[in-house]
Motif scaffolding. Structure first.
Motif, PDB file in Angstrom:
ATOM      1  N   GLY A   1       0.785  -1.219   0.000  1.00 37.41           N
ATOM      2  CA  GLY A   1       0.000   0.000   0.000  1.00 37.41           C
ATOM      3  C   GLY A   1       0.817   1.270   0.000  1.00 37.41           C
ATOM      4  O   GLY A   1       2.058   1.263  -0.017  1.00 37.41           O
ATOM      5  N   MET A   2       0.081   2.400   0.014  1.00 35.56           N
ATOM      6  CA  MET A   2       0.668   3.736   0.013  1.00 35.56           C
ATOM      7  C   MET A   2      -0.051   4.597   1.034  1.00 35.56           C
ATOM      8  O   MET A   2      -1.211   4.340   1.393  1.00 35.56           O
ATOM      9  CB  MET A   2       0.559   4.377  -1.371  1.00 35.56           C
TER      10      MET A   2
ATOM     11  N   ASP B   1      -6.891   3.080   2.082  1.00 34.83           N
ATOM     12  CA  ASP B   1      -7.809   2.548   3.089  1.00 34.83           C
ATOM     13  C   ASP B   1      -7.498   1.054   3.264  1.00 34.83           C
ATOM     14  O   ASP B   1      -7.852   0.239   2.415  1.00 34.83           O
ATOM     15  CB  ASP B   1      -9.258   2.739   2.642  1.00 34.83           C
ATOM     16  N   PRO B   2      -6.850   0.662   4.378  1.00 40.74           N
ATOM     17  CA  PRO B   2      -6.522  -0.754   4.587  1.00 40.74           C
ATOM     18  C   PRO B   2      -7.638  -1.547   5.242  1.00 40.74           C
ATOM     19  O   PRO B   2      -7.506  -2.764   5.419  1.00 40.74           O
ATOM     20  CB  PRO B   2      -5.312  -0.668   5.520  1.00 40.74           C
TER      21      PRO B   2
ATOM     22  N   ASP C   1      -6.531 -11.563   3.166  1.00 38.09           N
ATOM     23  CA  ASP C   1      -5.515 -11.085   2.242  1.00 38.09           C
ATOM     24  C   ASP C   1      -5.244  -9.599   2.515  1.00 38.09           C
ATOM     25  O   ASP C   1      -6.190  -8.814   2.641  1.00 38.09           O
ATOM     26  CB  ASP C   1      -5.991 -11.235   0.795  1.00 38.09           C
ATOM     27  N   PRO C   2      -3.976  -9.181   2.610  1.00 35.30           N
ATOM     28  CA  PRO C   2      -3.685  -7.758   2.713  1.00 35.30           C
ATOM     29  C   PRO C   2      -4.327  -7.017   1.545  1.00 35.30           C
ATOM     30  O   PRO C   2      -4.226  -7.450   0.394  1.00 35.30           O
ATOM     31  CB  PRO C   2      -2.158  -7.698   2.650  1.00 35.30           C
ATOM     32  N   ALA C   3      -4.995  -5.901   1.838  1.00 32.33           N
ATOM     33  CA  ALA C   3      -5.718  -5.193   0.787  1.00 32.33           C
ATOM     34  C   ALA C   3      -5.852  -3.722   1.159  1.00 32.33           C
ATOM     35  O   ALA C   3      -5.855  -3.365   2.343  1.00 32.33           O
ATOM     36  CB  ALA C   3      -7.098  -5.811   0.564  1.00 32.33           C
ATOM     37  N   THR C   4      -5.972  -2.876   0.144  1.00 39.07           N
ATOM     38  CA  THR C   4      -6.258  -1.457   0.353  1.00 39.07           C
ATOM     39  C   THR C   4      -7.167  -0.966  -0.767  1.00 39.07           C
ATOM     40  O   THR C   4      -7.258  -1.580  -1.839  1.00 39.07           O
ATOM     41  CB  THR C   4      -4.978  -0.597   0.362  1.00 39.07           C
TER      42      THR C   4
ATOM     43  N   TYR D   1      -8.850   2.336  -7.195  1.00 35.73           N
ATOM     44  CA  TYR D   1      -8.489   0.931  -7.317  1.00 35.73           C
ATOM     45  C   TYR D   1      -8.653   0.206  -5.980  1.00 35.73           C
ATOM     46  O   TYR D   1      -8.426   0.791  -4.917  1.00 35.73           O
ATOM     47  CB  TYR D   1      -7.015   0.775  -7.735  1.00 35.73           C
ATOM     48  N   PHE D   2      -9.017  -1.083  -6.080  1.00 34.60           N
ATOM     49  CA  PHE D   2      -8.824  -2.042  -4.994  1.00 34.60           C
ATOM     50  C   PHE D   2      -7.542  -2.823  -5.296  1.00 34.60           C
ATOM     51  O   PHE D   2      -7.319  -3.247  -6.443  1.00 34.60           O
ATOM     52  CB  PHE D   2      -9.981  -3.031  -4.900  1.00 34.60           C
ATOM     53  N   PHE D   3      -6.705  -3.003  -4.277  1.00 34.53           N
ATOM     54  CA  PHE D   3      -5.501  -3.824  -4.396  1.00 34.53           C
ATOM     55  C   PHE D   3      -5.565  -4.927  -3.339  1.00 34.53           C
ATOM     56  O   PHE D   3      -5.959  -4.676  -2.199  1.00 34.53           O
ATOM     57  CB  PHE D   3      -4.239  -2.991  -4.146  1.00 34.53           C
ATOM     58  N   TYR D   4      -5.182  -6.148  -3.716  1.00 33.30           N
ATOM     59  CA  TYR D   4      -5.046  -7.203  -2.705  1.00 33.30           C
ATOM     60  C   TYR D   4      -3.986  -8.200  -3.143  1.00 33.30           C
ATOM     61  O   TYR D   4      -3.730  -8.381  -4.340  1.00 33.30           O
ATOM     62  CB  TYR D   4      -6.381  -7.907  -2.433  1.00 33.30           C
TER      63      TYR D   4
END
Length: 552
Positions: A337-338, A342-343, A356-359, A370-373
């Motif tokens: 993340g950055m 929003d984690p 899963d780690p996600a933001t 974007y959603f990131f995971y």
């Protein structure tokens, strides 16, 4: 808060308290049941409260068994019984049992194929319609004129086909009715319920309850505090967590942005936990209070939520998740993340029962969101998946975490302005990647994640201040909910703390209310099973309740 009685020294490593259970567990209500003539029995229903089981009901014959103890009736064919589980699933367990008198007969109703019945006519599938007895209090599920399936061998269904996969914890209710005049009876020894669960010994199931540190299916009591005197009970001045007035992620983020660039020495964050129903307590030093976000999820797949934080990037370190894994008491660090992300959207996006780690990220100046995971299933190279969803800045969208299609994977869901200030949820479902638009509440409402009806799907719950009271408005995935009549629970100064505190598989409406008096900081829970009040004193004014972590 009762802290000094159990803290003698600082615990640097996490100690979890588990409930010892076997795969098959029996619960008993020995209270006698009176079978009244041509009427519901007394008590009605007879209830067995199940607690302490992890996992869900196994998909095997005999996973749910009911034993009737000292059953007596001149004409047992007049007696019908329906078992209703904690999630509302209903099952006919006896009907058309024949006219042979029963005198103090103890027998077990099961679909395991090996349990003998009192006689072969004990079950008749699909024929039971006691229409005259359906009302608000008698046989509340599934409804008037509905055919119940009875267990095999006579019927087409089995106990497991109805209850499989559901949370066994909560109230099981046995509804008994005598359907004809002239005869009465009793079950003088009461009844027992035997349940077999899958994953009950740590088989890798994620606890459905929010903030469940021991995997028993119940939300635990927990607060965090930034302090330099962790073992001293004082007033609110004890807390150095300067965003403790924030009641949601959207408020907390604004305050955290001011702290990230601060040159002040970070204040240690302490987690104070009390395991629901056991009295087991603990204090853990983990994280710092100025910038870290608490992320209590099950990252290691042992069925217990881990103590974890996400820390935005600083001058010397990249953004990362710091996870104290409950399975082995080791710290895991995942760079991810950055700053500004929003984690609190962290969840199970690949369906392997591990968080899963996600933001979620929207550019400050506006643009593609974007959603990131980083999935843990079949991902040895630790690739990051990104899903473009939404277009704007961080004030245009707020995430609504959860599994809305019930496929065991978290979905991508956002709240935005639907026009004239209405709240619109935009849902991208993982099941088929289709998009759904749901108008609910106001765009300024606070989002409270959870599965409030226990059907395995996340619902849409929002709160707002109405006349000095906190109103809760629910829209379930089946279209039910509060409608135009919200539930009033709490006041605007309270923290929303959703969780399954009674272990029935449904998220409870709950608040935590801080008070300058160190002995008057209470959780107030509206139990989903019977809407009664549960209260618990824990924490200090200035703390942040952990259950509030993903309220937006």
């Amino acid at each position: 808060m009762k802290i000094l009685s159990f803290i003698n020294s600082l615990l640097l490593m996490c100690v979890f308290f588990t409930v010892a259970i076997s795969a098959q567990t029996t619960f008993t209500n020995s209270t006698s049941i009176t079978i009244n003539d041509n009427a519901p029995a007394t008590p009605y229903p007879s209830t067995i409260s199940v607690a302490g089981l992890s996992g869900t009901i196994a998909a095997s014959p005999g996973s749910v068994k009911v034993q009737l103890k000292n059953f007596s009736h001149p004409y047992p064919g007049e007696v019908a019984m329906v078992l209703v589980g904690p999630t509302g699933k209903a099952f006919l367990i006896q009907d058309s049992a024949g006219d042979k008198p029963m005198n103090n007969v103890t027998y077990t109703l099961s679909d395991d194929g090996a349990t003998p019945l009192p006689f072969t006519g004990a079950w008749t599938a699909g024929t039971y319609k006691p229409t005259a007895f359906f009302n608000d209090t008698v046989f509340p599920a599934p409804g008037p004129g509905t055919n119940y399936d009875a267990p095999a061998p006579a019927g087409s269904a089995t106990f497991s086909s109805v209850f499989v996969g559901t949370n066994p914890n909560g109230d099981w209710k046995l509804y008994i009715v005598d359907l004809d005049a002239q005869d009465a009876g009793s079950i003088s020894g009461g009844w027992s319920l035997t349940i077999t669960t899958a994953g009950s010994t740590g088989g890798g199931t994620i606890a459905r309850a929010n903030v469940d540190f021991n995997g028993d299916g119940k939300t635990d009591w927990a607060v965090t505090r930034g302090t330099t005197s962790p073992f001293t009970e004082k007033s609110s001045q004890n807390s150095l967590n300067n965003d403790s007035v924030a009641k949601s992620y959207r408020e907390r983020l604004k305050m955290r942005k001011q702290n990230i660039n601060s040159a002040a020495v970070p204040t240690q964050m302490y987690w104070y936990t009390n395991i629901n129903g056991t009295g087991s307590t603990n204090v853990i030093q983990f994280g710092t209070s100025e910038s870290d976000f608490v992320i209590p999820k099950d990252f290691d797949g042992d069925g217990k939520d881990d103590i974890a934080i996400w820390r935005p990037a600083t001058a010397n370190f990249a953004s990362a998740f710091y996870i104290l894994q409950s399975s082995n008491n080791t710290v895991r660090i995942d760079q991810f993340g950055m700053t500004g992300d929003d984690p609190t959207v962290t969840g199970d996006y690949d369906g392997d029962k591990k968080a899963d780690p996600a933001t979620f990220r929207c550019p400050e100046t506006g643009g593609q969101c974007y959603f990131f995971y980083r999935g843990s299933l079949n991902n040895p190279s630790r690739r990051i998946t990104y899903v473009p969803f939404g277009f704007g800045n961080p004030n245009d969208y707020y995430a609504n975490p959860g599994d809305f299609d019930g496929d065991g994977k978290d979905d991508f869901c956002l709240q935005r302005d639907g026009g004239d200030g209405a709240g619109q949820f935009v849902l991208l479902k993982s099941l088929n990647m289709s998009v759904e638009y749901i108008i609910w509440g106001r765009v300024t409402d606070t989002i409270v994640p959870g599965d409030f009806d226990g059907d395995g799907k996340s619902d849409f719950m929002v709160t707002r201040n109405i006349g000095g009271s906190l109103s809760w408005s629910l829209l379930t995935r089946t279209g039910g909910g509060t409608g135009a009549s919200p539930i009033f629970w709490g006041i605007p100064d309270d923290f929303q703390v959703p969780g399954d505190y009674d272990g029935d598989g449904r998220t409870d409406i709950a608040i935590w209310r801080p008070n300058p008096d160190p002995n008057q900081n209470y959780y107030y829970v509206r139990r989903s099973g019977n809407t009664t009040l549960q209260s618990f004193e824990w924490g200090l004014s200035g703390d942040i309740p952990v259950q509030n972590w993903n309220v937006h």
